[in-house]
Design an enzyme around this catalytic site. Structure first.
Site, PDB file in Angstrom:
ATOM      1  N   GLU A 132       1.810   2.220   9.028  1.00 20.64           N
ATOM      2  CA  GLU A 132       0.052   3.238   8.521  1.00 20.64           C
ATOM      3  C   GLU A 132      -0.524   2.716   9.468  1.00 20.64           C
ATOM      4  O   GLU A 132      -0.701   1.152   9.602  1.00 20.64           O
ATOM      5  CB  GLU A 132       0.068   2.646   7.598  1.00 20.64           C
ATOM      6  CG  GLU A 132      -1.464   3.838   7.159  1.00 20.64           C
ATOM      7  CD  GLU A 132      -1.765   3.734   5.658  1.00 20.64           C
ATOM      8  OE1 GLU A 132      -2.840   4.701   4.930  1.00 20.64           O
ATOM      9  OE2 GLU A 132      -1.852   2.108   5.014  1.00 20.64           O
ATOM     10  N   LYS A 185      -0.783  11.608   2.744  1.00 21.58           N
ATOM     11  CA  LYS A 185      -0.659  10.640   1.416  1.00 21.58           C
ATOM     12  C   LYS A 185      -1.678  11.115   0.379  1.00 21.58           C
ATOM     13  O   LYS A 185      -3.191  11.692   0.393  1.00 21.58           O
ATOM     14  CB  LYS A 185      -1.522  10.097   2.033  1.00 21.58           C
ATOM     15  CG  LYS A 185      -2.117   8.117   1.483  1.00 21.58           C
ATOM     16  CD  LYS A 185      -2.801   7.096   2.134  1.00 21.58           C
ATOM     17  CE  LYS A 185      -2.838   5.644   1.330  1.00 21.58           C
ATOM     18  NZ  LYS A 185      -3.316   4.848   2.047  1.00 21.58           N
ATOM     19  N   CYS A 216       1.479   3.476   1.978  1.00 24.82           N
ATOM     20  CA  CYS A 216       0.506   2.279   1.083  1.00 24.82           C
ATOM     21  C   CYS A 216       0.386   2.220   0.167  1.00 24.82           C
ATOM     22  O   CYS A 216       0.859   2.121  -0.855  1.00 24.82           O
ATOM     23  CB  CYS A 216      -0.458   2.433   1.777  1.00 24.82           C
ATOM     24  SG  CYS A 216      -1.168   0.694   1.942  1.00 24.82           S
TER      25      CYS A 216
END
EC number: 3.5.1.49
Length: 338
Positions: free
Chosen positions: A60, A133, A166
């Protein structure tokens, strides 16, 4: 089963490389172009060193960095049709390799907040997976929560691929969603700083074990004048054991040889370990066929848009807090007075 990976792989093996990319220091849009070119050169050199490589994964923020003062302005964002994405496409074709890339993506509605996005590009240069995300790292990250769900795509060597970004990986529900849709190789790209180093490793392992799938996770490495990013790429077997783990070194290449068919066979043949199956048919010995009715209050409430914790009213931080006291800034980059 898996191996640490080397320069060659046999027919059924998915040889994968996770790059602990050095965290970029980004001061303007021109710096993004430098990173894109460097990522593509890294693909060339990695494929040259690992000729049988099937798949390469970048963390990322590897292209656009984490300059929180400017990262939401128009000039700092990319779209799927940006020239930078064409560079990634060409690098995949040139090296006959699949790739995972991170972009901060313009919202289709320019009045709305951008997305934090991951894409998978195949060896023909085609975008085969587009993910936004789902769980931005609040309150630090300002991104719009993703609206594409958890897509799964077919990959090389029998892999069924999904990507999370993440902080997504801290939510067991998201790994379970990917597995429920067939994923057997779950990729996690990350730009975490050291606050959650241990938890990163735990969740990479538990996401694998609880879902009987490989996990491939890689983080930025180095210091960007604000935070230190810990690297520690982690590739886990479908039984939760670590196949290979990197250290804290920028530019470290973490490789492993995966066998997606074996994860599929474990799901089909294991019993005690088959939590993802047993979740939905409880106690199939005592009750033939198992109990299939929903027994989880939070699942019901989330589905009905009524998710609320008993301590909800006492939760202190639930907005931009000290990071965005005036809200998220959009539009063109402000001009600097001479």
């Amino acid at each position: 089963m898996g191996s640490t990976g080397s320069v060659s792989a046999w027919d059924e093996a998915l040889l994968i490389a996770a790059i602990q990319y050095p965290v970029p220091i980004i001061r303007g849009p021109e710096d993004i172009q430098v990173q894109v070119q460097q990522i593509c050169k890294t693909m060339d050199s990695t494929k040259a060193g690992y000729p049988d490589l099937d798949f390469i994964v970048f963390p990322e923020y590897s292209a656009q960095g984490l300059n929180t003062k400017i990262w939401t302005y128009d000039e700092m964002l990319l779209s799927l049709d940006s020239p930078e994405i064409d560079c990634f496409r060409r690098a995949c074709i040139r090296n006959d390799v699949w790739g995972v890339f991170s972009i901060m993506e313009r919202n289709e509605d320019p009045s709305q907040i951008p997305y934090n996005t991951a894409i998978i590009i195949n060896s023909n240069g085609e975008i085969v997976l587009h993910y936004r995300k789902l769980q931005p790292w609040v309150p630090i990250e300002p991104w719009m929560p993703g609206n594409l769900g958890m897509p799964v795509c077919e990959g090389p060597k029998g892999a069924k691929l999904a990507v999370c970004i993440c902080h997504d990986g801290m939510f067991p529900e998201l790994a379970r969603e990917a597995a429920y849709k067939g994923c057997n190789v779950f990729i996690r790209i990350s730009g975490y700083s050291t606050q959650v180093n241990d938890q990163w490793i735990w969740t990479n392992r538990t996401n694998a074990w609880q879902n009987l799938m490989y996990t491939v996770s890689v983080n930025l490495a180095g210091y960007d004048e604000v935070f230190y990013y810990f690297g520690e790429g982690t590739i886990c077997n479908y039984d939760g054991n670590i196949i290979q783990q990197g250290q804290r070194n920028p530019w470290e290449i973490v490789t492993a040889e995966l066998f997606p068919r074996l994860a599929d066979k474990a799901r089909e043949n294991w019993a005690l370990e088959n939590s993802i199956f047993n979740l939905g048919c409880r106690g199939y010995v005592g009750k033939p066929g198992g109990e299939r009715a929903n027994y989880l209050t939070w699942v019901r409430d989330l589905a009905n848009g009524e998710y609320k914790l008993p301590w909800d009213e006492n939760i202190r931080i639930r907005d931009g807090w000290k990071y965005y006291p005036e809200g998220v800034k959009l539009g063109p980059l402000p001009k600097i007075d001479e």
